[in-house]
Design a protein around this motif. Sequence first.
Motif, PDB file in Angstrom:
ATOM      1  N   PRO A 130       0.822  -1.194  -0.084  1.00  0.00           N
ATOM      2  CA  PRO A 130       0.049   0.147   0.111  1.00  0.00           C
ATOM      3  C   PRO A 130       0.988   1.052  -0.024  1.00  0.00           C
ATOM      4  CG  PRO A 130      -0.125  -1.178   2.095  1.00  0.00           C
ATOM      5  CD  PRO A 130       0.475  -2.124   1.277  1.00  0.00           C
ATOM      6  N   VAL A 131       2.041   1.226   0.797  1.00  0.00           N
ATOM      7  CA  VAL A 131       2.968   2.307   0.604  1.00  0.00           C
ATOM      8  C   VAL A 131       3.415   2.578  -0.661  1.00  0.00           C
ATOM      9  CG1 VAL A 131       4.946   3.286   1.478  1.00  0.00           C
ATOM     10  CG2 VAL A 131       3.660   2.142   3.011  1.00  0.00           C
ATOM     11  N   LEU A 132       3.725   1.648  -1.397  1.00  0.00           N
ATOM     12  CA  LEU A 132       4.426   1.866  -2.853  1.00  0.00           C
ATOM     13  C   LEU A 132       3.149   2.211  -3.778  1.00  0.00           C
ATOM     14  CD1 LEU A 132       6.495  -1.110  -4.022  1.00  0.00           C
ATOM     15  CD2 LEU A 132       7.031   1.417  -4.330  1.00  0.00           C
ATOM     16  N   ARG A 133       2.051   1.950  -3.497  1.00  0.00           N
ATOM     17  CA  ARG A 133       0.654   2.182  -4.325  1.00  0.00           C
ATOM     18  C   ARG A 133       0.585   3.645  -4.307  1.00  0.00           C
ATOM     19  NH1 ARG A 133      -3.426  -1.055  -2.348  1.00  0.00           N
ATOM     20  NH2 ARG A 133      -3.436  -2.548  -4.161  1.00  0.00           N
ATOM     21  N   ASP A 134       0.501   4.302  -2.985  1.00  0.00           N
ATOM     22  CA  ASP A 134       0.478   5.625  -2.840  1.00  0.00           C
ATOM     23  C   ASP A 134       1.714   6.458  -3.607  1.00  0.00           C
ATOM     24  OD1 ASP A 134      -1.757   5.070  -0.950  1.00  0.00           O
ATOM     25  OD2 ASP A 134      -0.644   5.203   0.624  1.00  0.00           O
ATOM     26  N   ILE A 135       2.799   6.012  -3.404  1.00  0.00           N
ATOM     27  CA  ILE A 135       3.985   6.744  -4.156  1.00  0.00           C
ATOM     28  C   ILE A 135       3.869   6.730  -5.565  1.00  0.00           C
ATOM     29  CG2 ILE A 135       6.401   6.716  -4.613  1.00  0.00           C
ATOM     30  CD1 ILE A 135       6.728   5.311  -2.066  1.00  0.00           C
ATOM     31  N   ILE A 136       3.353   5.656  -6.147  1.00  0.00           N
ATOM     32  CA  ILE A 136       2.922   5.641  -7.522  1.00  0.00           C
ATOM     33  C   ILE A 136       1.891   6.522  -7.822  1.00  0.00           C
ATOM     34  CG2 ILE A 136       2.231   3.989  -9.559  1.00  0.00           C
ATOM     35  CD1 ILE A 136       3.870   1.764  -7.886  1.00  0.00           C
ATOM     36  N   THR A 137       0.725   6.468  -7.019  1.00  0.00           N
ATOM     37  CA  THR A 137      -0.219   7.398  -7.113  1.00  0.00           C
ATOM     38  C   THR A 137       0.195   8.925  -7.515  1.00  0.00           C
ATOM     39  OG1 THR A 137      -1.893   6.095  -6.203  1.00  0.00           O
ATOM     40  CG2 THR A 137      -2.633   8.246  -6.589  1.00  0.00           C
ATOM     41  N   VAL A 138       1.106   9.322  -6.595  1.00  0.00           N
ATOM     42  CA  VAL A 138       1.415  10.595  -6.742  1.00  0.00           C
ATOM     43  C   VAL A 138       2.246  10.954  -7.881  1.00  0.00           C
ATOM     44  CG1 VAL A 138       2.954  12.325  -5.445  1.00  0.00           C
ATOM     45  CG2 VAL A 138       1.327  10.986  -4.080  1.00  0.00           C
ATOM     46  N   GLN A 139       3.049   9.846  -7.982  1.00  0.00           N
ATOM     47  CA  GLN A 139       4.134  10.000  -9.469  1.00  0.00           C
ATOM     48  C   GLN A 139       3.244  10.305 -10.678  1.00  0.00           C
ATOM     49  OE1 GLN A 139       6.502   6.466  -8.584  1.00  0.00           O
ATOM     50  NE2 GLN A 139       8.186   8.049  -8.563  1.00  0.00           N
ATOM     51  N   VAL A 140       2.147   9.327 -10.687  1.00  0.00           N
ATOM     52  CA  VAL A 140       1.258   9.324 -11.916  1.00  0.00           C
ATOM     53  C   VAL A 140       0.732  10.845 -11.953  1.00  0.00           C
ATOM     54  CG1 VAL A 140      -0.794   8.538 -13.029  1.00  0.00           C
ATOM     55  CG2 VAL A 140       0.965   6.986 -12.033  1.00  0.00           C
ATOM     56  N   ARG A 141       0.167  11.143 -10.792  1.00  0.00           N
ATOM     57  CA  ARG A 141      -0.379  12.694 -10.825  1.00  0.00           C
ATOM     58  C   ARG A 141       0.677  13.852 -11.387  1.00  0.00           C
ATOM     59  NH1 ARG A 141      -5.505  12.941  -9.052  1.00  0.00           N
ATOM     60  NH2 ARG A 141      -6.204  11.196  -7.797  1.00  0.00           N
ATOM     61  N   GLN A 142       1.748  13.517 -10.802  1.00  0.00           N
ATOM     62  CA  GLN A 142       2.983  14.646 -11.173  1.00  0.00           C
ATOM     63  C   GLN A 142       3.190  14.498 -12.783  1.00  0.00           C
ATOM     64  OE1 GLN A 142       6.132  13.274  -8.634  1.00  0.00           O
ATOM     65  NE2 GLN A 142       5.745  14.893  -7.380  1.00  0.00           N
ATOM     66  N   LEU A 143       3.102  13.375 -13.336  1.00  0.00           N
ATOM     67  CA  LEU A 143       3.448  13.093 -14.717  1.00  0.00           C
ATOM     68  C   LEU A 143       2.322  13.786 -15.490  1.00  0.00           C
ATOM     69  CD1 LEU A 143       5.046  11.544 -17.063  1.00  0.00           C
ATOM     70  CD2 LEU A 143       3.525   9.795 -16.465  1.00  0.00           C
ATOM     71  N   TYR A 144       1.128  13.529 -15.199  1.00  0.00           N
ATOM     72  CA  TYR A 144      -0.037  14.044 -16.113  1.00  0.00           C
ATOM     73  C   TYR A 144      -0.051  15.529 -15.842  1.00  0.00           C
ATOM     74  CZ  TYR A 144      -1.878   9.848 -17.770  1.00  0.00           C
ATOM     75  OH  TYR A 144      -2.156   8.606 -18.631  1.00  0.00           O
ATOM     76  N   GLU A 145       0.335  16.084 -14.621  1.00  0.00           N
ATOM     77  CA  GLU A 145       0.015  17.316 -14.445  1.00  0.00           C
ATOM     78  C   GLU A 145       1.348  18.111 -15.285  1.00  0.00           C
ATOM     79  OE1 GLU A 145      -0.006  17.936 -10.263  1.00  0.00           O
ATOM     80  OE2 GLU A 145      -2.032  17.470 -10.186  1.00  0.00           O
ATOM     81  N   ALA A 146       2.574  17.538 -15.215  1.00  0.00           N
ATOM     82  CA  ALA A 146       3.735  18.084 -16.000  1.00  0.00           C
ATOM     83  C   ALA A 146       3.395  18.328 -17.335  1.00  0.00           C
ATOM     84  CB  ALA A 146       4.777  17.091 -15.832  1.00  0.00           C
ATOM     85  N   LEU A 147       2.529  17.104 -18.066  1.00  0.00           N
ATOM     86  CA  LEU A 147       2.342  17.118 -19.349  1.00  0.00           C
ATOM     87  C   LEU A 147       1.127  18.020 -19.610  1.00  0.00           C
ATOM     88  CD1 LEU A 147       2.756  13.336 -20.020  1.00  0.00           C
ATOM     89  CD2 LEU A 147       4.413  15.303 -20.857  1.00  0.00           C
ATOM     90  N   GLY A 148       0.602  18.609 -18.750  1.00  0.00           N
ATOM     91  CA  GLY A 148      -0.735  19.525 -19.275  1.00  0.00           C
ATOM     92  C   GLY A 148      -1.791  18.555 -19.287  1.00  0.00           C
ATOM     93  N   LEU A 149      -1.957  17.484 -18.862  1.00  0.00           N
ATOM     94  CA  LEU A 149      -3.136  16.553 -19.142  1.00  0.00           C
ATOM     95  C   LEU A 149      -3.842  16.360 -17.766  1.00  0.00           C
ATOM     96  CD1 LEU A 149      -1.187  13.951 -20.993  1.00  0.00           C
ATOM     97  CD2 LEU A 149      -2.502  15.654 -21.967  1.00  0.00           C
TER      98      LEU A 149
END
Length: 227
Positions: A130-149
């Motif tokens: 669950p800890v890794l899942r939370d980290i990945i969730t944050v990373q996916v959000r960062q990726l999409y926000e950085a790409l303007g998506l």
Amino acid sequence: MAVTLLLTFLLTRPSLMARLLPLFPLNLVVFPGEKLNLHIFEPRYRQLVRECIEQNTTFGIPPYLDNSLSELGTEMRLVSVEQTYSSGELDIRTKAEGVFRINKFYRQAPGKLYAGGLVEDVMQDNEADPVLRDIITVQVRQLYEALGLRKLLLELSPDYSIFDVAHHIGFSTEQEYQLLATTSELERQEMVREHLDTILPIVLETERLKERVRLNGHFKNLTPPNF
């Protein structure tokens, strides 16, 4: 006739877990739980779909990569036929169920137009960190926000699996296949975490560079340091 007898013998032996599955090779990787819409136009696959409808059976999609058929594939369940054309072509909706390994491939299943294979199910360990899942969730959000998506940000359930995000984080088809071949959810999480750790800094720096290029030549209102 000999092939048919061999298949009957193999499939009726209780000690073997292999079963005959119709195969629909495609140049893509399908993950368990994924919904896939297909337009069916070749006669061999029209036959395959008709039999799935009539017999309520499944079929498999093994990825066809680098001009060869992959050992692993994903079992698909026909969900609905959306449209049937006068030509016999069909639009169908399917959903992926599980991963299988091909023990023996037949370019034509006995008495059929389509390919088939003796396959066995690949068991999965779906226990996630669950800890890794939370980290990945944050990373996916960062990726999409950085790409303007931001509008395309995935709505992820609290207990989502790596397969739910795997098509949306910049994996190559070969990387997707490696993920499909990994039977542990924890190992899949680690693969995705490592991938995002690698690409996120590159994406963020690229976006900063694009912003600097956009500002080049503009009048800047800068506050000088006070010393």
